[in-house]
Write a protein that holds these residues in place. Structure first.
Motif, PDB file in Angstrom:
ATOM      1  N   PRO A  31       5.987  -1.895  16.869  1.00  0.00           N
ATOM      2  CA  PRO A  31       7.239  -2.416  17.432  1.00  0.00           C
ATOM      3  C   PRO A  31       7.446  -3.898  17.137  1.00  0.00           C
ATOM      4  CG  PRO A  31       6.072  -1.115  19.061  1.00  0.00           C
ATOM      5  CD  PRO A  31       5.150  -1.258  17.895  1.00  0.00           C
ATOM      6  N   VAL A  32       6.360  -4.657  17.280  1.00  0.00           N
ATOM      7  CA  VAL A  32       6.451  -6.090  17.022  1.00  0.00           C
ATOM      8  C   VAL A  32       6.863  -6.338  15.580  1.00  0.00           C
ATOM      9  CG1 VAL A  32       5.223  -8.286  17.103  1.00  0.00           C
ATOM     10  CG2 VAL A  32       4.636  -6.486  18.707  1.00  0.00           C
TER      11      VAL A  32
ATOM     12  N   ILE B 104       8.462  -4.267  13.606  1.00  0.00           N
ATOM     13  CA  ILE B 104       9.844  -3.848  13.364  1.00  0.00           C
ATOM     14  C   ILE B 104      10.795  -4.967  13.796  1.00  0.00           C
ATOM     15  CG2 ILE B 104      11.670  -2.243  14.090  1.00  0.00           C
ATOM     16  CD1 ILE B 104       9.577  -0.041  14.206  1.00  0.00           C
ATOM     17  N   LEU B 105      10.521  -5.525  14.968  1.00  0.00           N
ATOM     18  CA  LEU B 105      11.369  -6.611  15.469  1.00  0.00           C
ATOM     19  C   LEU B 105      11.305  -7.824  14.551  1.00  0.00           C
ATOM     20  CD1 LEU B 105      10.696  -6.459  19.328  1.00  0.00           C
ATOM     21  CD2 LEU B 105      12.708  -5.680  18.086  1.00  0.00           C
TER      22      LEU B 105
ATOM     23  N   THR C 289       2.083   3.309  27.957  1.00  0.00           N
ATOM     24  CA  THR C 289       1.065   4.334  27.749  1.00  0.00           C
ATOM     25  C   THR C 289      -0.262   3.743  27.291  1.00  0.00           C
ATOM     26  OG1 THR C 289       1.850   4.634  25.509  1.00  0.00           O
ATOM     27  CG2 THR C 289       2.736   6.121  27.159  1.00  0.00           C
ATOM     28  N   LYS C 290      -0.449   2.472  27.588  1.00  0.00           N
ATOM     29  CA  LYS C 290      -1.688   1.824  27.193  1.00  0.00           C
ATOM     30  C   LYS C 290      -2.902   2.525  27.791  1.00  0.00           C
ATOM     31  CE  LYS C 290      -1.857  -2.981  25.881  1.00  0.00           C
ATOM     32  NZ  LYS C 290      -1.832  -4.362  26.335  1.00  0.00           N
ATOM     33  N   ASP C 291      -4.009   2.440  27.091  1.00  0.00           N
ATOM     34  CA  ASP C 291      -5.238   3.113  27.523  1.00  0.00           C
ATOM     35  C   ASP C 291      -5.669   2.723  28.928  1.00  0.00           C
ATOM     36  OD1 ASP C 291      -5.168   3.957  25.018  1.00  0.00           O
ATOM     37  OD2 ASP C 291      -7.036   3.022  24.350  1.00  0.00           O
TER      38      ASP C 291
ATOM     39  N   TYR D 281       0.202  -0.207  17.975  1.00  0.00           N
ATOM     40  CA  TYR D 281       0.710  -1.206  18.901  1.00  0.00           C
ATOM     41  C   TYR D 281       1.400  -2.358  18.195  1.00  0.00           C
ATOM     42  CZ  TYR D 281      -1.816   1.218  22.533  1.00  0.00           C
ATOM     43  OH  TYR D 281      -2.251   2.177  23.401  1.00  0.00           O
TER      44      TYR D 281
ATOM     45  N   LEU E 183       4.884   1.929  24.254  1.00  0.00           N
ATOM     46  CA  LEU E 183       3.472   1.735  23.948  1.00  0.00           C
ATOM     47  C   LEU E 183       2.769   0.966  25.053  1.00  0.00           C
ATOM     48  CD1 LEU E 183       3.443   1.043  20.126  1.00  0.00           C
ATOM     49  CD2 LEU E 183       2.620   3.054  21.334  1.00  0.00           C
TER      50      LEU E 183
ATOM     51  N   GLY F 173       9.975   0.984  21.400  1.00  0.00           N
ATOM     52  CA  GLY F 173       8.587   1.235  21.013  1.00  0.00           C
ATOM     53  C   GLY F 173       7.631   0.335  21.761  1.00  0.00           C
ATOM     54  N   PHE F 174       8.014  -0.910  21.854  1.00  0.00           N
ATOM     55  CA  PHE F 174       7.209  -1.908  22.553  1.00  0.00           C
ATOM     56  C   PHE F 174       7.002  -1.466  23.996  1.00  0.00           C
ATOM     57  CE2 PHE F 174       6.560  -6.196  24.378  1.00  0.00           C
ATOM     58  CZ  PHE F 174       5.522  -6.572  23.561  1.00  0.00           C
TER      59      PHE F 174
ATOM     60  N   THR G 294      13.057  -7.241  11.277  1.00  0.00           N
ATOM     61  CA  THR G 294      14.505  -7.290  11.405  1.00  0.00           C
ATOM     62  C   THR G 294      14.997  -8.734  11.394  1.00  0.00           C
ATOM     63  OG1 THR G 294      14.379  -5.312  12.782  1.00  0.00           O
ATOM     64  CG2 THR G 294      16.462  -6.503  12.781  1.00  0.00           C
TER      65      THR G 294
ATOM     66  N   ILE H 138      14.935   0.318  18.417  1.00  0.00           N
ATOM     67  CA  ILE H 138      13.694   1.055  18.129  1.00  0.00           C
ATOM     68  C   ILE H 138      12.483   0.177  18.445  1.00  0.00           C
ATOM     69  CG2 ILE H 138      12.265   2.077  16.309  1.00  0.00           C
ATOM     70  CD1 ILE H 138      14.841   2.957  14.936  1.00  0.00           C
ATOM     71  N   GLY H 139      12.542  -1.057  17.956  1.00  0.00           N
ATOM     72  CA  GLY H 139      11.429  -1.979  18.181  1.00  0.00           C
ATOM     73  C   GLY H 139      11.208  -2.219  19.668  1.00  0.00           C
ATOM     74  N   GLY H 140      12.297  -2.499  20.382  1.00  0.00           N
ATOM     75  CA  GLY H 140      12.208  -2.773  21.812  1.00  0.00           C
ATOM     76  C   GLY H 140      11.689  -1.570  22.576  1.00  0.00           C
TER      77      GLY H 140
ATOM     78  N   LEU I 156      17.618  -1.039  14.754  1.00  0.00           N
ATOM     79  CA  LEU I 156      16.227  -1.456  14.554  1.00  0.00           C
ATOM     80  C   LEU I 156      15.707  -2.231  15.753  1.00  0.00           C
ATOM     81  CD1 LEU I 156      16.236  -2.418  10.787  1.00  0.00           C
ATOM     82  CD2 LEU I 156      15.006  -0.544  11.873  1.00  0.00           C
ATOM     83  N   LEU I 157      16.558  -3.090  16.315  1.00  0.00           N
ATOM     84  CA  LEU I 157      16.132  -3.859  17.483  1.00  0.00           C
ATOM     85  C   LEU I 157      15.848  -2.914  18.646  1.00  0.00           C
ATOM     86  CD1 LEU I 157      18.444  -7.020  17.431  1.00  0.00           C
ATOM     87  CD2 LEU I 157      16.044  -6.865  16.819  1.00  0.00           C
TER      88      LEU I 157
END
Lengths: 164, 122
Positions: free
Chosen positions: A135-136, A138-139, B26-28, A132, B23, B19-20, A142, B15-17, B12-13
């Motif tokens: 992503p944070v 990675i941001l 799909t939180k538990d 979790y 995730l 992914g955020f 960057t 991917i990060g965004g 990268l921005l």
């Protein structure tokens, strides 16, 4: 020439050391461990551009060891090495191709550093929940990489051109 | 700055965004329903037990909380805005239903983890 190189090594390591300390003084703005500016990478980048690959790598390793022993623990040293080595390899890759400016190299290094640290932390703690943070990180990597890259560009511009 | 730099940064921005986003979606699933009124935790229910609860909020306001099929939702509220009813069903850790007029907060958490009641707003 050799003594000159030693002097540059010393200078760079000292600078990286001080920047590590300066960075430890910043309060953590976000409640995510690992989010930081990575000011020390500035020194590694400058060394990479101005002196050379091997030298930058050497400086980076010594820096991690010294800072780890001074401010960290055995575990944080492990994370630092993982992040530092991965970050350096990635920076080499991006720098060597000559298709990126120092900003791109810095961004790649910053992100690789954060990702490397999280991967090691996941292995050590055996916790998937750390995903979790990815992503944070990675941001933040960057953004921090952009800042450090711009700084590095400005510093290199102003440095005299007789280091090697 | 070269064109490649900008491409790299944008990738990268993204991917990060992304992914955020992924995730967080799909939180538990949680297992506990925490009900707090006026900032104080009043009741804790099991998310796996189907039931209907009447919540008496601040100023005597009434909300009807239903837990069914591992989801929690409000079916009724005697307030004009009905925001809590419109919030819909929740089941992921950290999700919440808020009824401002009655100062009721329903939040999902997991066993073994403390309810994440915002201490700043208390």
């Amino acid at each position: 020439m050799k003594s000159k190189k030693i002097a540059y090594y010393g200078l760079c390591i000292a600078l990286a050391f001080v920047l590590s300390y300066v960075e430890s003084l910043f309060p953590t703005f976000i409640a995510v461990p690992g989010v930081k500016l990575g000011l020390t990478n500035l020194v590694v980048l400058i060394a990479l551009v101005k002196i050379g690959k091997k030298d930058a790598f050497f400086i980076n390793m010594i820096r991690i060891l010294l800072v780890g022993f001074t401010f960290g623990t055995a575990f944080s040293l492990l994370y630092s090495f993982a992040g530092g080595i991965l970050s350096f390899l990635v920076m080499m890759l991006f720098y060597g191709k000559n298709q990126f400016s120092v900003i791109g190299v810095s961004v790649a290094g910053g992100v690789a550093h954060n990702v490397g640290q999280i991967l090691v932390a996941m292995m050590v703690l055996e916790s998937k929940a750390l995903v979790y943070y990815l992503p944070v990180l990675i941001l933040s990597g960057t953004l921090a990489g952009v800042v450090v890259g711009i700084l590095c560009g400005e510093v290199v511009k102003r440095l005299p051109n007789h280091t090697s | 700055m070269k064109k490649n730099d900008i491409i790299l940064i944008l990738i990268l921005l993204c991917i990060g965004g992304a992914g955020f986003f992924v995730l967080n979606l799909t939180k538990d699933s949680g297992s506990i329903v925490n009900v707090s009124i006026d900032g104080k935790l009043t009741d804790t229910y099991d998310l796996s037990v189907d039931a209907t609860y009447e919540i008496t909020g601040y100023d005597g306001g009434k909300n009807t909380l239903v837990i069914k099929d591992h989801e929690a939702y409000m079916t009724e509220a005697d307030c004009p805005d009905q925001v809590c009813v419109k919030t819909g069903k929740i089941h992921r850790v950290g999700e919440s239903i808020v009824c401002l007029p009655h100062r009721v907060v329903v939040e999902i958490s997991k066993e073994g983890e403390e309810a994440e009641v915002d201490t700043v707003s208390q």
